[in-house]
Design a protein around this motif. Structure first.
Motif, PDB file in Angstrom:
ATOM      1  N   UNK A   1      13.233  30.528 -60.339  1.00 37.86           N
ATOM      2  CA  UNK A   1      11.989  30.024 -59.760  1.00 37.86           C
ATOM      3  C   UNK A   1      11.895  30.392 -58.278  1.00 37.86           C
ATOM      4  N   UNK A   2      13.002  30.242 -57.563  1.00 32.15           N
ATOM      5  CA  UNK A   2      13.025  30.576 -56.139  1.00 32.15           C
ATOM      6  C   UNK A   2      12.971  32.080 -55.920  1.00 32.15           C
ATOM      7  N   UNK A   3      13.687  32.846 -56.753  1.00 29.56           N
ATOM      8  CA  UNK A   3      13.665  34.305 -56.631  1.00 29.56           C
ATOM      9  C   UNK A   3      12.271  34.859 -56.839  1.00 29.56           C
ATOM     10  N   UNK A   4      11.549  34.272 -57.796  1.00 31.33           N
ATOM     11  CA  UNK A   4      10.183  34.716 -58.088  1.00 31.33           C
ATOM     12  C   UNK A   4       9.297  34.557 -56.862  1.00 31.33           C
ATOM     13  N   UNK A   5       9.385  33.387 -56.236  1.00 32.68           N
ATOM     14  CA  UNK A   5       8.595  33.139 -55.021  1.00 32.68           C
ATOM     15  C   UNK A   5       8.963  34.124 -53.923  1.00 32.68           C
TER      16      UNK A   5
ATOM     17  N   UNK B   1       7.179  36.776 -68.734  1.00 35.15           N
ATOM     18  CA  UNK B   1       8.196  35.727 -68.714  1.00 35.15           C
ATOM     19  C   UNK B   1       9.341  36.258 -67.865  1.00 35.15           C
ATOM     20  N   UNK B   2       9.784  35.466 -66.880  1.00 39.76           N
ATOM     21  CA  UNK B   2      10.887  35.890 -66.034  1.00 39.76           C
ATOM     22  C   UNK B   2      12.079  34.961 -66.194  1.00 39.76           C
TER      23      UNK B   2
ATOM     24  N   UNK C   1      21.207  39.582 -63.561  1.00 37.64           N
ATOM     25  CA  UNK C   1      20.150  39.706 -62.575  1.00 37.64           C
ATOM     26  C   UNK C   1      18.838  39.286 -63.202  1.00 37.64           C
ATOM     27  N   UNK C   2      17.880  38.936 -62.382  1.00 37.82           N
ATOM     28  CA  UNK C   2      16.594  38.439 -62.892  1.00 37.82           C
ATOM     29  C   UNK C   2      15.645  39.587 -63.201  1.00 37.82           C
ATOM     30  N   UNK C   3      15.014  39.494 -64.365  1.00 35.44           N
ATOM     31  CA  UNK C   3      14.058  40.510 -64.778  1.00 35.44           C
ATOM     32  C   UNK C   3      12.787  39.892 -65.328  1.00 35.44           C
ATOM     33  N   UNK C   4      11.960  40.736 -65.936  1.00 35.52           N
ATOM     34  CA  UNK C   4      10.656  40.308 -66.449  1.00 35.52           C
ATOM     35  C   UNK C   4      10.417  40.935 -67.814  1.00 35.52           C
ATOM     36  N   UNK C   5       9.893  40.134 -68.727  1.00 34.61           N
ATOM     37  CA  UNK C   5       9.500  40.617 -70.051  1.00 34.61           C
ATOM     38  C   UNK C   5       7.985  40.561 -70.179  1.00 34.61           C
ATOM     39  N   UNK C   6       7.413  41.619 -70.727  1.00 38.45           N
ATOM     40  CA  UNK C   6       5.964  41.708 -70.915  1.00 38.45           C
ATOM     41  C   UNK C   6       5.674  42.255 -72.305  1.00 38.45           C
ATOM     42  N   UNK C   7       4.431  42.143 -72.717  1.00 38.38           N
ATOM     43  CA  UNK C   7       4.028  42.714 -74.002  1.00 38.38           C
ATOM     44  C   UNK C   7       3.895  44.228 -73.872  1.00 38.38           C
TER      45      UNK C   7
END
Length: 355
Positions: free
Chosen positions: A170-174, A207-208, A139-145
């Motif tokens: 890219x499409x999921x993010x939108x 970053x996703x 599944x799509x996730x996100x990494x941050x500091x």
């Protein structure tokens, strides 16, 4: 880069072997016998003597060339498993690096025989190509500091987000930001490496990518502990092999290569004991899978011992997962959804029966 715990079977090398042996037939079981459907891909691979396998250009844990040029990783091992099923030799494979932009066109044009390359099955892709199976549920996730103070996705309103183009991400993010009524600034790159490097250089706030990709990217950072993957998941990403449409036999071969490895784990068949189990097991399905009873391999153009070769030379699903992604590797990914359906708690891995 060569990392302990992210290896591949010691018996496999990347040089193509001599021409594979001809198909070995076996007496047919009248209750299950059927015609072998001639497939162009199988014939081409056998004529060539090695498999052309499309893989990621470099994703730690999944497919990457180490500092000796040897391909390693979860997907790379499935390439070897396919070669073992088709040619009886896990070393009979050449790895073809593909980008997210050209991977599908390279498959369609015949530059590779199969993609084992963290590719999500979607409606539009399945309309043009064939996704025989899923070997990794993601599944799509996100990494941050860690010091950014971001605890949930809503905190990224107005953020700059690094993303690789040509991906479902890219499409999921939108879609997600549109549905949430939030804003973001996409920072787009044509490869995963470029997106990761840009994030590391603070050209974006997050970053996703697929969570497996984020885990791999975090390990590659100079300071992995300074980065966190947010707990929210915004999509379903069923990753698996891709083949061309119109060659059902080849799709069956790729599907059953994976099935054999899943069934191997379910029945306790490993690279160490599979040959002994072939000789001693009394389990009817194990005997059918390993070619002791019936003639299932020849139904799809394979030899009688195809599954034995897959498991002996490469391993069952658990062996491949643990070797490349599990707790003893830098990625330390849990099985999660990729556990067997019969595990506790259960996962989504479920192979159709050999019958």
């Amino acid at each position: 880069m060569l990392l302990a715990g992210c290896g591949d079977p010691g018996s496999a090398v990347d040089e193509p072997p001599p021409q594979a042996a001809a198909l070995e037939g076996a007496p047919q079981d009248n209750a299950i016998a059927g015609p072998v459907r001639g497939g162009a891909t199988l014939a081409a691979v056998r004529r060539r003597g090695y498999l052309l396998c499309g893989v990621n250009q470099g994703l730690l844990g999944f497919a990457y060339a180490d500092n000796r040029g040897r391909w390693r990783g979860f997907d790379a091992d499935f390439c070897r498993a396919t070669a073992a099923a088709v040619l009886g030799d896990a070393a009979a494979v050449r790895f073809v690096p593909t980008s997210s932009i050209d991977r599908l066109s390279m498959l369609q044009s015949g530059q590779v025989d199969v993609l084992w390359r963290n590719t999500s099955a979607t409606f539009t892709r399945d309309a043009a190509l064939e996704f025989p199976a899923v070997n990794y549920y993601d599944g799509q996730g996100f990494m941050v500091r860690r010091n950014a103070g971001v605890k949930r996705l809503a905190d990224l309103d107005g953020a700059r987000i690094c993303i690789q183009t040509g991906s479902t991400n890219e499409l999921n993010l939108t879609d997600w930001f549109r549905n949430a009524g939030l804003r973001y600034e996409p920072v787009v790159f044509d490869t995963e490496d470029k997106a990761r490097v840009a994030y590391a250089r603070e050209q974006c706030d997050a970053y996703t990518a697929d969570i497996s990709n984020l885990a791999s990217s975090r390990v590659a950072m100079d300071d992995p502990g300074d980065h966190v993957i947010l707990p929210e998941v915004i999509s379903k990403e069923p990753l698996g092999p891709v083949v061309r449409q119109g060659d059902d036999q080849w799709g069956d071969i790729v599907r059953w290569t994976l099935n054999a490895m899943i069934l191997g784990e379910e029945f306790g068949l490993t690279s160490v004991n599979v040959e002994a189990q072939r000789d001693t097991s009394r389990n009817p399905e194990v005997r059918r899978l390993l070619g002791v009873e019936g003639a299932y391999g020849p139904m799809i153009g394979l030899r009688q011992d195809w599954a034995v070769q897959v498991i002996r030379q490469v391993g069952n699903y658990a062996e491949v997962f643990d070797r490349n992604l599990g707790s003893s590797t830098p990625l330390k990914l849990p099985r999660g959804l990729n556990a067997l359906w019969s595990a506790e708690p259960g996962g989504l891995l479920y192979a159709t029966p050999v019958r």
